[in-house]
Structures are given as structure tokens and as C-alpha cells.
Design a protein around this motif. Structure first.
Motif, PDB file in Angstrom:
ATOM      1  N   GLY A  52      77.876  48.520  41.882  1.00 11.30           N
ATOM      2  CA  GLY A  52      77.415  49.486  40.782  1.00 11.30           C
ATOM      3  C   GLY A  52      76.671  50.787  40.770  1.00 11.30           C
ATOM      4  O   GLY A  52      77.163  51.593  41.550  1.00 11.30           O
ATOM      5  N   TRP A  53      75.960  50.633  39.781  1.00 11.64           N
ATOM      6  CA  TRP A  53      75.532  52.033  39.741  1.00 11.64           C
ATOM      7  C   TRP A  53      73.520  53.096  39.937  1.00 11.64           C
ATOM      8  O   TRP A  53      73.355  51.770  39.095  1.00 11.64           O
ATOM      9  N   GLN A  54      73.125  53.356  40.514  1.00 12.21           N
ATOM     10  CA  GLN A  54      72.016  53.466  40.578  1.00 12.21           C
ATOM     11  C   GLN A  54      71.891  54.607  39.941  1.00 12.21           C
ATOM     12  O   GLN A  54      71.977  55.816  40.447  1.00 12.21           O
ATOM     13  N   GLY A  55      70.906  54.548  39.244  1.00 14.38           N
ATOM     14  CA  GLY A  55      70.699  55.957  38.270  1.00 14.38           C
ATOM     15  C   GLY A  55      68.503  55.962  38.303  1.00 14.38           C
ATOM     16  O   GLY A  55      68.380  55.331  39.360  1.00 14.38           O
ATOM     17  N   SER A  56      68.741  57.663  38.632  1.00 17.19           N
ATOM     18  CA  SER A  56      67.159  57.786  38.461  1.00 17.19           C
ATOM     19  C   SER A  56      66.925  59.411  37.421  1.00 17.19           C
ATOM     20  O   SER A  56      68.482  59.769  37.358  1.00 17.19           O
ATOM     21  N   TRP A  57      65.636  59.758  37.802  1.00 13.02           N
ATOM     22  CA  TRP A  57      65.974  60.793  36.260  1.00 13.02           C
ATOM     23  C   TRP A  57      65.637  62.350  37.268  1.00 13.02           C
ATOM     24  O   TRP A  57      65.441  61.703  38.545  1.00 13.02           O
ATOM     25  N   THR A  58      66.015  63.128  36.444  1.00 12.57           N
ATOM     26  CA  THR A  58      65.853  64.295  37.864  1.00 12.57           C
ATOM     27  C   THR A  58      65.591  65.758  37.126  1.00 12.57           C
ATOM     28  O   THR A  58      65.521  65.447  35.903  1.00 12.57           O
ATOM     29  N   ALA A  59      65.051  66.255  37.488  1.00 10.47           N
ATOM     30  CA  ALA A  59      63.802  67.912  37.039  1.00 10.47           C
ATOM     31  C   ALA A  59      65.854  68.650  36.162  1.00 10.47           C
ATOM     32  O   ALA A  59      66.554  68.968  36.808  1.00 10.47           O
TER      33      ALA A  59
ATOM     34  N   PRO B 298      65.313  57.651  26.069  1.00 14.41           N
ATOM     35  CA  PRO B 298      65.883  56.847  26.672  1.00 14.41           C
ATOM     36  C   PRO B 298      66.013  56.080  27.565  1.00 14.41           C
ATOM     37  O   PRO B 298      65.025  56.732  28.599  1.00 14.41           O
ATOM     38  N   THR B 299      66.484  54.938  27.885  1.00 18.85           N
ATOM     39  CA  THR B 299      66.694  54.450  29.307  1.00 18.85           C
ATOM     40  C   THR B 299      67.417  55.002  30.163  1.00 18.85           C
ATOM     41  O   THR B 299      68.393  55.354  29.874  1.00 18.85           O
ATOM     42  N   LEU B 300      67.798  54.781  31.011  1.00 20.66           N
ATOM     43  CA  LEU B 300      68.628  55.084  32.319  1.00 20.66           C
ATOM     44  C   LEU B 300      69.715  54.500  31.629  1.00 20.66           C
ATOM     45  O   LEU B 300      71.424  54.462  31.881  1.00 20.66           O
TER      46      LEU B 300
ATOM     47  N   LEU C 167      66.519  66.455  29.250  1.00 23.03           N
ATOM     48  CA  LEU C 167      66.421  65.352  30.099  1.00 23.03           C
ATOM     49  C   LEU C 167      67.459  65.343  30.962  1.00 23.03           C
ATOM     50  O   LEU C 167      68.503  66.188  30.839  1.00 23.03           O
ATOM     51  N   ARG C 168      66.994  64.798  32.019  1.00 21.50           N
ATOM     52  CA  ARG C 168      68.313  64.935  33.181  1.00 21.50           C
ATOM     53  C   ARG C 168      67.953  64.001  34.056  1.00 21.50           C
ATOM     54  O   ARG C 168      67.320  63.225  34.093  1.00 21.50           O
ATOM     55  N   ALA C 169      69.470  63.348  34.288  1.00 28.17           N
ATOM     56  CA  ALA C 169      69.360  61.744  34.558  1.00 28.17           C
ATOM     57  C   ALA C 169      70.541  61.576  35.786  1.00 28.17           C
ATOM     58  O   ALA C 169      71.678  62.658  35.807  1.00 28.17           O
ATOM     59  N   ARG C 170      70.830  61.225  37.368  1.00 32.05           N
ATOM     60  CA  ARG C 170      71.999  61.437  38.307  1.00 32.05           C
ATOM     61  C   ARG C 170      72.087  59.435  38.260  1.00 32.05           C
ATOM     62  O   ARG C 170      71.163  58.512  38.707  1.00 32.05           O
ATOM     63  N   TRP C 171      72.885  59.333  38.734  1.00 29.02           N
ATOM     64  CA  TRP C 171      73.651  58.283  38.897  1.00 29.02           C
ATOM     65  C   TRP C 171      74.531  57.780  40.139  1.00 29.02           C
ATOM     66  O   TRP C 171      75.757  58.693  39.874  1.00 29.02           O
ATOM     67  N   VAL C 172      74.375  57.167  41.285  1.00 31.23           N
ATOM     68  CA  VAL C 172      75.344  57.097  42.712  1.00 31.23           C
ATOM     69  C   VAL C 172      75.538  55.960  43.020  1.00 31.23           C
ATOM     70  O   VAL C 172      75.109  54.900  42.210  1.00 31.23           O
ATOM     71  N   ARG C 173      77.320  55.375  43.156  1.00 31.37           N
ATOM     72  CA  ARG C 173      78.207  54.531  42.962  1.00 31.37           C
ATOM     73  C   ARG C 173      77.379  54.162  44.799  1.00 31.37           C
ATOM     74  O   ARG C 173      77.296  54.297  45.272  1.00 31.37           O
ATOM     75  N   VAL C 174      76.556  52.553  44.277  1.00 32.19           N
ATOM     76  CA  VAL C 174      76.067  51.416  45.364  1.00 32.19           C
ATOM     77  C   VAL C 174      76.438  49.778  44.957  1.00 32.19           C
ATOM     78  O   VAL C 174      76.460  49.591  43.907  1.00 32.19           O
ATOM     79  N   ASP C 175      77.337  49.620  46.139  1.00 32.83           N
ATOM     80  CA  ASP C 175      77.398  48.094  46.115  1.00 32.83           C
ATOM     81  C   ASP C 175      78.732  47.384  44.835  1.00 32.83           C
ATOM     82  O   ASP C 175      77.748  46.950  44.065  1.00 32.83           O
TER      83      ASP C 175
ATOM     84  N   ASP D  85      76.125  63.033  36.637  1.00 35.19           N
ATOM     85  CA  ASP D  85      74.874  64.073  35.615  1.00 35.19           C
ATOM     86  C   ASP D  85      75.431  63.904  35.131  1.00 35.19           C
ATOM     87  O   ASP D  85      76.331  64.685  34.350  1.00 35.19           O
ATOM     88  N   TRP D  86      73.974  63.489  34.246  1.00 39.49           N
ATOM     89  CA  TRP D  86      73.732  63.860  32.571  1.00 39.49           C
ATOM     90  C   TRP D  86      72.821  64.695  32.198  1.00 39.49           C
ATOM     91  O   TRP D  86      71.330  64.202  33.473  1.00 39.49           O
ATOM     92  N   LEU D  87      72.901  65.691  31.255  1.00 36.19           N
ATOM     93  CA  LEU D  87      71.913  67.061  31.409  1.00 36.19           C
ATOM     94  C   LEU D  87      71.661  65.918  29.622  1.00 36.19           C
ATOM     95  O   LEU D  87      72.825  66.835  29.176  1.00 36.19           O
ATOM     96  N   SER D  88      71.074  66.671  29.241  1.00 40.70           N
ATOM     97  CA  SER D  88      70.613  66.284  27.473  1.00 40.70           C
ATOM     98  C   SER D  88      70.096  67.142  27.156  1.00 40.70           C
ATOM     99  O   SER D  88      68.547  67.072  27.003  1.00 40.70           O
ATOM    100  N   LEU D  89      70.294  68.580  26.420  1.00 40.12           N
ATOM    101  CA  LEU D  89      69.328  69.759  25.777  1.00 40.12           C
ATOM    102  C   LEU D  89      68.792  69.061  24.744  1.00 40.12           C
ATOM    103  O   LEU D  89      69.276  68.885  23.739  1.00 40.12           O
ATOM    104  N   ARG D  90      67.489  68.794  24.644  1.00 34.34           N
ATOM    105  CA  ARG D  90      66.740  68.566  23.214  1.00 34.34           C
ATOM    106  C   ARG D  90      65.398  69.754  23.003  1.00 34.34           C
ATOM    107  O   ARG D  90      64.206  70.015  23.820  1.00 34.34           O
TER     108      ARG D  90
END
Ligand SMILES: Cc1cc2nc3c(=O)[nH]c(=O)nc-3n(C[C@H](O)[C@H](O)[C@H](O)COP(=O)(O)O)c2cc1C
Length: 190
Positions: free
Chosen positions: A182-189, A8-10, A172-180, A162-167
Motif C-alpha cells: 500500500g501507500w503510506q502518506g504524510s504531510w511535508t513542508a 484536503p485529506t491525504l 501544500l505538500r505530501a509524500r507517500w512511500v510504498r509499504v506492504d 511527492d505531491w505539491l499544490s501551489l495555492r
């Protein structure tokens, strides 16, 4: 392990998160309705609560509790808290970390109390504070007419998600931080 066929997309992951929380609020039995909240300190640290509201615009999650409970006292000392949401059917975990604001005696608190059903109000009206030692199991008296004296609304303004999807085809895992605002997302191990 193979890579997921169509990851999926962030943006779509975050949208799905907001959808799940909205759905949970109007669906009794939805797994995201009963998250675990963890607090800092030596109070035991983590327990199940009922999600009472969630505002995607503000990035705020809310639960209700007794102001005398160990978690309330822990949050008064240190507002940092984490929510853990887990859906066993989809294998998705969300961890929401932020700072709690404690509402008592203000408009947020009054509005919330108005919406607490009569039958549930006694949950916030025991004579003994939550956690007090009892001689016998039924020794804590629930006063139906005690009112909202011990009622507390906890609103958490999230700073990170922090999102984790067991597949089977690759977790898959992704993380978002609050910036200005909004939410800035990035993929994570994972
Ligand atoms: C399904 C379920 C829902 C619960 N919902 C709440 C809640 O909304 N608010 C609350 O204060 N405690 C709730 N509890 C009880 C807490 O898990 C906990 O036992 C209690 O609040 C004392 O927590 P503390 O000693 O960490 O403050 C719930 C427990 C369960 C099993």
C-alpha cells in the motif's frame, strides 16, 4: 500566508492523483500525458515522454522509447528514475520515483508494439541511433518496415510519490512511500 480554508485529506489527494493519470491516458492534450522523466548518469538526464499506461494497483507508470537512446542505456545501467508531472491550470506537481524494468522481446513488449499505430512505428525505426551526429538535418532515415527491433517498453515501479499544490491560501505538500503493498502518506513542508 494563511492556512488553506479546507485542506484536503491525504486519501483524497492520492485519489485525485490516480484520477488525473487515468484521465490523462484518454485525453489528448492533458498535461499529465507528457511528463518529464529523469534518469541517473551523465546522459543529460531529463526529457519529455508520452505517458503510455499507468496502473494504480501496481503503482506502475510506462513509456515507450528507442532501446538505443541515451535514456535507455542510462536505465540499463541504473534503474532509478523520476517522473515529473505538472498541471499549470491547477498548480499541481507530482514527482514519482521508482525503478525501471526494461521490456524487450517479452509479452509486455509484444502487446505494446501491437498497439503502436502504423504511422508511429517509424519513430522506433531510424537507421541511426538517437543522438548520433548527422551531417544534414534529414539524414536520419525512418524505415517503416524495420519492425520493433529498437522498440523498448519502460515500466517504472514507484517507491515514492511527492505531491505539491501551489495555492494562494498556502502551498501544500505530501509524500507517500510504498509499504506492504500500500501507500503510506504524510504531510511535508512545501
Ligand atoms: C511532446 C514530446 C513527447 C515525446 N515523447 C517521447 C516518448 O514517448 N519517448 C521517447 O523516447 N522520446 C520522446 N520524446 C523525445 C524526448 O524528449 C527526447 O528528446 C528523446 O527521446 C531523446 O532523449 P535522450 O537523448 O535523453 O534519450 C518526446 C518529446 C516531446 C517534445
Amino acid at each position: 500566508m494563511n492556512a488553506p480554508k479546507e485542506p484536503p485529506t491525504l486519501g483524497s489527494v492520492l485519489e485525485e492523483g490516480w484520477r488525473s493519470w487515468r484521465l490523462a491516458l484518454r485525453t489528448p492534450g492533458h498535461p499529465f500525458r507528457t511528463p518529464v522523466v529523469a534518469t541517473a548518469g551523465d546522459d543529460g538526464g531529463a526529457r519529455v515522454v508520452v505517458l503510455r499506461s499507468m496502473d494504480p494497483e501496481a503503482g506502475e507508470w510506462e513509456f515507450h522509447t528507442d532501446a538505443r537512446s541515451p535514456k535507455s542505456l542510462a536505465l540499463a545501467r541504473s534503474p532509478w528514475m523520476t517522473w515529473v508531472f505538472y498541471d499549470a491550470a491547477t498548480g499541481v506537481q507530482w514527482r514519482v520515483r521508482g525503478r525501471a524494468r526494461l521490456h524487450a522481446g517479452d509479452d509486455v513488449w509484444r502487446d505494446a508494439w501491437e498497439r503502436v499505430p502504423e504511422a508511429s512505428r517509424a519513430n522506433y525505426g531510424t537507421d541511426a541511433a538517437p543522438g548520433t551526429a548527422l551531417v544534414a538535418p534529414l539524414d536520419a532515415v525512418h524505415f517503416r518496415d524495420i519492425g520493433p527491433a529498437h522498440f523498448l517498453v519502460v515500466r517504472c515501479r514507484a517507491e515514492s510519490l511527492d505531491w505539491l499544490s501551489l495555492r494562494p491560501d498556502g502551498n501544500l505538500r505530501a509524500r507517500w512511500v510504498r509499504v506492504d503493498g500500500g501507500w503510506q502518506g504524510s504531510w511535508t513542508a512545501p
